[in-house]
Design a protein around this motif. Structure first.
Motif, PDB file in Angstrom:
ATOM      1  N   ARG A   5       0.828  -1.207   0.000  1.00  0.00           N
ATOM      2  CA  ARG A   5       0.000   0.000   0.000  1.00  0.00           C
ATOM      3  C   ARG A   5       0.863   1.258   0.000  1.00  0.00           C
ATOM      4  O   ARG A   5       0.567   2.217  -0.698  1.00  0.00           O
ATOM      5  CB  ARG A   5      -0.934   0.009   1.205  1.00  0.00           C
ATOM      6  N   ILE A   6       1.906   1.245   0.797  1.00  0.00           N
ATOM      7  CA  ILE A   6       2.811   2.401   0.845  1.00  0.00           C
ATOM      8  C   ILE A   6       3.492   2.583  -0.502  1.00  0.00           C
ATOM      9  O   ILE A   6       3.597   3.692  -1.015  1.00  0.00           O
ATOM     10  CB  ILE A   6       3.837   2.237   1.987  1.00  0.00           C
ATOM     11  N   ALA A   7       3.941   1.484  -1.093  1.00  0.00           N
ATOM     12  CA  ALA A   7       4.591   1.559  -2.410  1.00  0.00           C
ATOM     13  C   ALA A   7       3.618   2.087  -3.456  1.00  0.00           C
ATOM     14  O   ALA A   7       3.988   2.903  -4.304  1.00  0.00           O
ATOM     15  CB  ALA A   7       5.120   0.191  -2.810  1.00  0.00           C
ATOM     16  N   ALA A   8       2.372   1.642  -3.385  1.00  0.00           N
ATOM     17  CA  ALA A   8       1.366   2.118  -4.345  1.00  0.00           C
ATOM     18  C   ALA A   8       1.105   3.605  -4.164  1.00  0.00           C
ATOM     19  O   ALA A   8       0.936   4.346  -5.142  1.00  0.00           O
ATOM     20  CB  ALA A   8       0.070   1.332  -4.179  1.00  0.00           C
ATOM     21  N   LEU A   9       1.085   4.064  -2.934  1.00  0.00           N
ATOM     22  CA  LEU A   9       0.867   5.490  -2.674  1.00  0.00           C
ATOM     23  C   LEU A   9       2.040   6.343  -3.152  1.00  0.00           C
ATOM     24  O   LEU A   9       1.869   7.489  -3.543  1.00  0.00           O
ATOM     25  CB  LEU A   9       0.628   5.728  -1.175  1.00  0.00           C
ATOM     26  N   ILE A  10       3.221   5.769  -3.150  1.00  0.00           N
ATOM     27  CA  ILE A  10       4.403   6.508  -3.620  1.00  0.00           C
ATOM     28  C   ILE A  10       4.478   6.495  -5.140  1.00  0.00           C
ATOM     29  O   ILE A  10       4.750   7.508  -5.769  1.00  0.00           O
ATOM     30  CB  ILE A  10       5.686   5.904  -3.007  1.00  0.00           C
ATOM     31  N   VAL A  11       4.216   5.349  -5.742  1.00  0.00           N
ATOM     32  CA  VAL A  11       4.374   5.190  -7.181  1.00  0.00           C
ATOM     33  C   VAL A  11       3.226   5.824  -7.968  1.00  0.00           C
ATOM     34  O   VAL A  11       3.449   6.381  -9.048  1.00  0.00           O
ATOM     35  CB  VAL A  11       4.518   3.692  -7.537  1.00  0.00           C
ATOM     36  N   ALA A  12       2.015   5.789  -7.457  1.00  0.00           N
ATOM     37  CA  ALA A  12       0.854   6.292  -8.196  1.00  0.00           C
ATOM     38  C   ALA A  12       1.002   7.761  -8.611  1.00  0.00           C
ATOM     39  O   ALA A  12       0.776   8.090  -9.777  1.00  0.00           O
ATOM     40  CB  ALA A  12      -0.418   6.084  -7.386  1.00  0.00           C
ATOM     41  N   PRO A  13       1.388   8.671  -7.719  1.00  0.00           N
ATOM     42  CA  PRO A  13       1.540  10.072  -8.165  1.00  0.00           C
ATOM     43  C   PRO A  13       2.641  10.236  -9.214  1.00  0.00           C
ATOM     44  O   PRO A  13       2.510  11.046 -10.135  1.00  0.00           O
ATOM     45  CB  PRO A  13       1.890  10.829  -6.891  1.00  0.00           C
ATOM     46  N   LEU A  14       3.712   9.473  -9.090  1.00  0.00           N
ATOM     47  CA  LEU A  14       4.780   9.552 -10.090  1.00  0.00           C
ATOM     48  C   LEU A  14       4.292   9.073 -11.443  1.00  0.00           C
ATOM     49  O   LEU A  14       4.589   9.677 -12.475  1.00  0.00           O
ATOM     50  CB  LEU A  14       5.988   8.723  -9.637  1.00  0.00           C
ATOM     51  N   PHE A  15       3.529   7.998 -11.438  1.00  0.00           N
ATOM     52  CA  PHE A  15       2.985   7.459 -12.678  1.00  0.00           C
ATOM     53  C   PHE A  15       2.008   8.439 -13.311  1.00  0.00           C
ATOM     54  O   PHE A  15       2.043   8.704 -14.501  1.00  0.00           O
ATOM     55  CB  PHE A  15       2.297   6.112 -12.404  1.00  0.00           C
ATOM     56  N   MET A  16       1.134   8.998 -12.494  1.00  0.00           N
ATOM     57  CA  MET A  16       0.128   9.928 -12.999  1.00  0.00           C
ATOM     58  C   MET A  16       0.766  11.211 -13.520  1.00  0.00           C
ATOM     59  O   MET A  16       0.319  11.761 -14.516  1.00  0.00           O
ATOM     60  CB  MET A  16      -0.894  10.256 -11.904  1.00  0.00           C
ATOM     61  N   SER A  17       1.797  11.691 -12.888  1.00  0.00           N
ATOM     62  CA  SER A  17       2.441  12.914 -13.367  1.00  0.00           C
ATOM     63  C   SER A  17       3.109  12.676 -14.720  1.00  0.00           C
ATOM     64  O   SER A  17       3.148  13.570 -15.564  1.00  0.00           O
ATOM     65  CB  SER A  17       3.454  13.431 -12.356  1.00  0.00           C
ATOM     66  N   GLY A  18       3.607  11.479 -14.948  1.00  0.00           N
ATOM     67  CA  GLY A  18       4.194  11.146 -16.239  1.00  0.00           C
ATOM     68  C   GLY A  18       3.151  11.027 -17.328  1.00  0.00           C
ATOM     69  O   GLY A  18       3.386  11.372 -18.481  1.00  0.00           O
ATOM     70  N   CYS A  19       1.972  10.565 -16.988  1.00  0.00           N
ATOM     71  CA  CYS A  19       0.897  10.402 -17.964  1.00  0.00           C
ATOM     72  C   CYS A  19       0.277  11.732 -18.368  1.00  0.00           C
ATOM     73  O   CYS A  19      -0.240  11.873 -19.461  1.00  0.00           O
ATOM     74  CB  CYS A  19      -0.196   9.501 -17.401  1.00  0.00           C
ATOM     75  N   PHE A  20       0.296  12.682 -17.491  1.00  0.00           N
ATOM     76  CA  PHE A  20      -0.377  13.942 -17.748  1.00  0.00           C
ATOM     77  C   PHE A  20       0.595  15.102 -17.915  1.00  0.00           C
ATOM     78  O   PHE A  20       0.270  16.227 -17.593  1.00  0.00           O
ATOM     79  CB  PHE A  20      -1.364  14.258 -16.612  1.00  0.00           C
ATOM     80  N   SER A  21       1.777  14.832 -18.421  1.00  0.00           N
ATOM     81  CA  SER A  21       2.734  15.920 -18.624  1.00  0.00           C
ATOM     82  C   SER A  21       2.278  16.787 -19.799  1.00  0.00           C
ATOM     83  O   SER A  21       1.624  16.329 -20.723  1.00  0.00           O
ATOM     84  CB  SER A  21       4.136  15.367 -18.879  1.00  0.00           C
ATOM     85  N   SER A  22       2.636  18.037 -19.752  1.00  0.00           N
ATOM     86  CA  SER A  22       2.217  18.962 -20.806  1.00  0.00           C
ATOM     87  C   SER A  22       2.981  18.667 -22.092  1.00  0.00           C
ATOM     88  O   SER A  22       4.145  18.268 -22.051  1.00  0.00           O
ATOM     89  CB  SER A  22       2.457  20.403 -20.370  1.00  0.00           C
ATOM     90  N   PRO A  23       2.337  18.854 -23.245  1.00  0.00           N
ATOM     91  CA  PRO A  23       3.007  18.576 -24.517  1.00  0.00           C
ATOM     92  C   PRO A  23       4.148  19.564 -24.755  1.00  0.00           C
ATOM     93  O   PRO A  23       4.076  20.734 -24.370  1.00  0.00           O
ATOM     94  CB  PRO A  23       1.909  18.744 -25.559  1.00  0.00           C
ATOM     95  N   LYS A  24       5.190  19.066 -25.381  1.00  0.00           N
ATOM     96  CA  LYS A  24       6.362  19.874 -25.666  1.00  0.00           C
ATOM     97  C   LYS A  24       6.092  20.776 -26.873  1.00  0.00           C
ATOM     98  O   LYS A  24       5.490  20.352 -27.851  1.00  0.00           O
ATOM     99  CB  LYS A  24       7.540  18.948 -25.966  1.00  0.00           C
ATOM    100  N   GLU A  25       6.527  22.018 -26.785  1.00  0.00           N
ATOM    101  CA  GLU A  25       6.372  22.964 -27.889  1.00  0.00           C
ATOM    102  C   GLU A  25       7.302  22.543 -29.028  1.00  0.00           C
ATOM    103  O   GLU A  25       8.464  22.208 -28.806  1.00  0.00           O
ATOM    104  CB  GLU A  25       6.730  24.370 -27.411  1.00  0.00           C
ATOM    105  N   LYS A  26       6.786  22.551 -30.260  1.00  0.00           N
ATOM    106  CA  LYS A  26       7.595  22.166 -31.414  1.00  0.00           C
ATOM    107  C   LYS A  26       8.598  23.265 -31.739  1.00  0.00           C
ATOM    108  O   LYS A  26       8.298  24.449 -31.637  1.00  0.00           O
ATOM    109  CB  LYS A  26       6.713  21.915 -32.628  1.00  0.00           C
ATOM    110  N   THR A  27       9.774  22.830 -32.174  1.00  0.00           N
ATOM    111  CA  THR A  27      10.792  23.783 -32.602  1.00  0.00           C
ATOM    112  C   THR A  27      10.487  24.259 -34.015  1.00  0.00           C
ATOM    113  O   THR A  27       9.633  23.692 -34.709  1.00  0.00           O
ATOM    114  CB  THR A  27      12.186  23.137 -32.580  1.00  0.00           C
ATOM    115  N   GLU A  28      11.192  25.282 -34.444  1.00  0.00           N
ATOM    116  CA  GLU A  28      10.995  25.820 -35.789  1.00  0.00           C
ATOM    117  C   GLU A  28      11.329  24.756 -36.846  1.00  0.00           C
ATOM    118  O   GLU A  28      10.658  24.641 -37.869  1.00  0.00           O
ATOM    119  CB  GLU A  28      11.865  27.064 -35.978  1.00  0.00           C
ATOM    120  N   TYR A  29      12.362  23.967 -36.604  1.00  0.00           N
ATOM    121  CA  TYR A  29      12.756  22.915 -37.537  1.00  0.00           C
ATOM    122  C   TYR A  29      11.650  21.862 -37.656  1.00  0.00           C
ATOM    123  O   TYR A  29      11.328  21.416 -38.759  1.00  0.00           O
ATOM    124  CB  TYR A  29      14.070  22.273 -37.082  1.00  0.00           C
ATOM    125  N   GLU A  30      11.067  21.467 -36.538  1.00  0.00           N
ATOM    126  CA  GLU A  30       9.977  20.487 -36.568  1.00  0.00           C
ATOM    127  C   GLU A  30       8.771  21.040 -37.319  1.00  0.00           C
ATOM    128  O   GLU A  30       8.105  20.299 -38.048  1.00  0.00           O
ATOM    129  CB  GLU A  30       9.574  20.110 -35.144  1.00  0.00           C
TER     130      GLU A  30
END
Length: 101
Positions: A5-30
């Protein structure tokens, strides 16, 4: 049980923050790469695959030289141009760049 349970409470926020990260702005070259219209016919696709493959190979060679120079100086690089070209090659399903090619 409590350790799980403790491991799940620690890992869940890390997992969720990775899933909901903001999209990266494209460079001029892209943006320039994306501005090239996708091919309509098979001949156009093959021609664009050849053109982008040559550009990707040149850029990768340049990146290798820059990496060798920077590794001596200790700086870091992202290789955005090479990644943008590879993404385009994958999007066009060029041989050697797709998931199942």
């Amino acid at each position: 049980m409590n350790a799980y349970r403790i491991a799940a409470l620690i890992v869940a926020p890390l997992f969720m923050s990775g899933c909901f990260s903001s999209p990266k702005e494209k460079t001029e070259y892209e943006k320039q790469i994306d501005a090239v219209p996708m091919p309509v016919t098979e001949a156009e696709r093959q021609e664009q695959c050849r053109t982008f493959k040559l550009a990707a190979d040149r850029q990768q060679a340049e990146d290798f030289v820059q990496y060798a120079l920077r590794s001596k100086m200790g700086s870091d690089s992202e290789y955005i141009e090479t990644q943008a070209l590879r993404n385009r090659l994958r999007a066009m399903k060029c041989p050697g760049y797709g998931r199942f090619s």
